[in-house]
Design an enzyme around this catalytic site. Structure first.
Site, PDB file in Angstrom:
ATOM      1  N   GLU A 112      10.572 -35.269   8.684  1.00 41.27           N
ATOM      2  CA  GLU A 112       9.816 -36.040   7.691  1.00 41.27           C
ATOM      3  C   GLU A 112       9.931 -37.512   8.063  1.00 41.27           C
ATOM      4  OE1 GLU A 112       9.710 -36.880   2.891  1.00 41.27           O
ATOM      5  OE2 GLU A 112      11.622 -36.786   3.926  1.00 41.27           O
ATOM      6  N   ASP A 139      14.934 -34.417   6.475  1.00 37.25           N
ATOM      7  CA  ASP A 139      14.549 -35.370   5.439  1.00 37.25           C
ATOM      8  C   ASP A 139      14.608 -36.806   5.980  1.00 37.25           C
ATOM      9  OD1 ASP A 139      14.007 -35.673   2.520  1.00 37.25           O
ATOM     10  OD2 ASP A 139      15.868 -36.813   2.561  1.00 37.25           O
ATOM     11  N   ASP A 162      16.622 -27.261   4.917  1.00 39.67           N
ATOM     12  CA  ASP A 162      16.379 -28.694   4.768  1.00 39.67           C
ATOM     13  C   ASP A 162      17.632 -29.444   5.215  1.00 39.67           C
ATOM     14  OD1 ASP A 162      15.150 -31.106   3.829  1.00 39.67           O
ATOM     15  OD2 ASP A 162      14.143 -29.929   2.286  1.00 39.67           O
ATOM     16  N   HIS A 208       6.955 -30.904  -2.312  1.00 42.36           N
ATOM     17  CA  HIS A 208       7.675 -31.149  -3.569  1.00 42.36           C
ATOM     18  C   HIS A 208       7.608 -32.610  -4.003  1.00 42.36           C
ATOM     19  CE1 HIS A 208      10.364 -32.245  -0.369  1.00 42.36           C
ATOM     20  NE2 HIS A 208      11.122 -32.909  -1.212  1.00 42.36           N
ATOM     21  N   ASP A 209       7.099 -33.498  -3.143  1.00 44.16           N
ATOM     22  CA  ASP A 209       7.005 -34.926  -3.476  1.00 44.16           C
ATOM     23  C   ASP A 209       5.578 -35.359  -3.798  1.00 44.16           C
ATOM     24  OD1 ASP A 209       9.710 -35.510  -3.137  1.00 44.16           O
ATOM     25  OD2 ASP A 209       9.479 -35.895  -0.998  1.00 44.16           O
TER      26      ASP A 209
END
Length: 558
Positions: free
Chosen positions: A255, A199, A98, A328-329
């Site tokens: 993302e 991210d 990440d 995870h969100d």
């Protein structure tokens, strides 16, 4: 269209804090992941995307990084990480790290220096502005509520933080920042990693002057039109590709909240040399009302079909899709778009079928393959997520909104739904830890766990395994074109994939009622083969099928 290994791969996301704890401190760690690699190999996973394991004060569970080249003590050591990479490569699995470079932690050395004085050499690594008339430089709000600006007494200026105040935004317009980020990326690539998930990467270029949002609204408002897909975003991603990414055989996914199909083509078109895939969020926002994420509204199947089809068609010849229901969100998909009660198993398999038979690279989130569900904690004290806690404080403590209504929205949309520990078995704390877990385990772990899934050949786990095998053994699943059929049917999601003379027919009932599938007359075939199915069924005529609740099936037509 060029064939690539990353188009043919299946990715599994690990949220390390909640995956497996090896030392009993209640926090998942790298050695815990190593101990479960054979399980992931059995499932058929090619690539593991590892959520951040870098040094961090953990304000936003590791997405606030204080040292990009060190491992967080709670997760282990760099030696553990090296062993993890080695063990993955031994099993022919790849590792995607990440990359969180829109912001750092306020405890990162760059920021510690940046705060010291206006002429510090790191000052321009971040975005500092004087206040306006005793207030913030503009009216932008932060993602985790409040202003996007934090006053700092040391130099009497404000710094920008689009997320929490402990996550100051980096100034990407400063070439030194970019070069330092590229050097850090090379550090990990030289260690042998196989890719980056980036991210909120479409936030890195802010509009010059950081304009105030023109609005009738009082208080802080979203400034997204001034930083999403900003003026230099393509320049910076192209530069990153040229200087770093293009020198390695890796996969990249950015993302990108708020990205459109047209923008996605620019980010992922092969000739543009930026990224390979984006994570878009349109299908994740369909159950949000005008008030945003916490304003929950029902999502109709017609809207969902229309949206997923739009992305399938838009990136058919240019770029590449990422396919996901969970991360995870996001809340758990079986609770969100399926039925996590009576039809949990059927609807989890149905949702997997619809996603995995589409064109694109599928991403599975830990626990999705056993049908883990949302959790309902009685008290706000059991929640850990900064977004949830800040929202509760703002709505309940400051505005006096109805607690029950706010808790209801947390049950449906809260990020901790995805972050309760992985359910390995029916022992204490679901086998995740021998200590006290950092967040409570979902109480349904006795019924829903890996041990039980592996013992039952009809489990969701083996269904996912079979879907992955179908993708590996049928090029049509990876490279075939996509066409929606029965687009106005409010209950059935059906589509056709075509590759040369082969066709796949995918049929799914999104409801708890029976409904009738009628094959459109323009679909012709001479042979039909049933490839996968989530109920017991015989091969039979496909012109007219009565679908049971959440029934799904895939046929190969010739």
């Amino acid at each position: 269209m060029e064939k690539q290994w990353w188009k043919e791969s299946v990715v599994y996301q690990i949220y390390p804090r909640s995956f497996m704890d090896s030392n009993g401190d209640g926090i998942g760690d790298l050695r815990g992941i190593i101990s479960k690699l054979d399980y992931l190999k059995e499932l058929g996973i090619d690539v593991i995307w590892l959520s951040p394991v870098y040094e961090s004060p953990n304000d936003d569970n590791g997405y606030d990084i204080s040292d990009y080249c060190k491992i967080m003590n709670e997760f282990g050591t760099m030696e553990d990480w090296d062993e993890l990479l080695h063990e993955m490569h031994e099993r022919n699995m790849k590792l995607m790290m990440d990359l969180v470079v829109n912001h750092t932690s306020d405890e990162h050395n760059w920021f510690i220096e940046s705060r010291k004085s206006k002429d510090n050499k790191y000052r321009d690594y971040y975005i500092w502005r004087p206040g306006k008339e005793g207030k913030e430089p503009n009216n932008w709000g932060a993602a985790f509520s409040g202003s996007a600006w934090q006053y700092d007494e040391m130099t009497d200026e404000y710094y920008l933080h689009l997320f929490s105040k402990k996550q100051p935004d980096l100034n990407w317009d400063n070439e030194k920042v970019r070069q330092d980020v590229y050097e850090m990326m090379k550090f990990w690539l030289e260690k042998g990693i196989d890719g980056f998930r980036m991210d909120v990467i479409n936030f890195i270029s802010k509009e010059e002057g950081l304009p105030t949002v023109e609005t009738e609204e009082e208080g802080y408002v979203s400034g997204h039109k001034h930083f999403m897909n900003g003026p230099n975003i393509h320049k910076y991603l192209h530069e990153m590709n040229e200087e770093v990414l293009s020198h390695y055989d890796i996969m990249t996914v950015g993302e990108m909240p708020g990205v459109t199909t047209e923008e996605a083509k620019l980010y992922t078109g092969e000739e543009r040399k930026e990224l390979q895939m984006v994570f878009q969020f349109e299908h994740m926002d369909l159950d949000s009302g005008e008030g945003g994420k916490w304003d929950v509204k029902p999502c109709s199947l017609l809207t969902l079909k229309e949206n997923l089809t739009k992305w399938q068609k838009a990136l058919e010849h240019t770029g590449w899709n990422s396919l996901y229901w969970n991360n995870h969100d996001q809340p758990r998909v079986v609770s969100r778009f399926g039925n996590d009660g009576m039809y949990r198993i059927e609807s989890a398999k149905m949702l997997a079928t619809v996603l995995h038979m589409m064109k694109g690279t599928p991403y599975i989130y830990q626990g999705e393959e056993i049908g883990m569900t949302n959790v309902r904690f009685e008290s706000i004290d059991e929640y850990r997520d900064i977004e949830t806690l800040n929202m509760y404080k703002e709505k309940v403590m400051e505005r006096g909104e109805d607690i029950e209504k706010v808790m209801q929205s947390i049950y449906i949309k809260g990020r901790d739904n995805a972050r309760t520990p992985m359910q390995w078995d029916d022992q204490n704390h679901a086998g995740f830890t021998t200590g006290e877990p950092w967040i409570t385990v979902n109480p349904n772990y006795k019924e829903i766990n890996v041990k039980q899934a592996i013992q039952n050949k009809d489990s969701i786990f083996y269904y996912y395994k079979k879907l992955i095998e179908l993708r590996k053994n049928n090029e049509i699943v990876v490279y075939g074109s996509y066409d929606l059929i029965l687009e106005n049917n409010p209950s059935i999601f059906a589509y056709v994939r075509t590759y040369g003379v082969e066709k796949l027919l995918v049929i799914a009932n999104f409801t708890a009622e029976e409904c009738i599938f009628e094959l459109p007359e323009d679909i012709s075939y001479s042979e039909v083969e049933l490839l996968i199915h989530n109920y017991d069924v015989e091969n039979g005529p496909i012109e007219n099928i009565t679908l049971r609740p959440y029934e799904a099936m895939v046929f190969k037509l010739k």
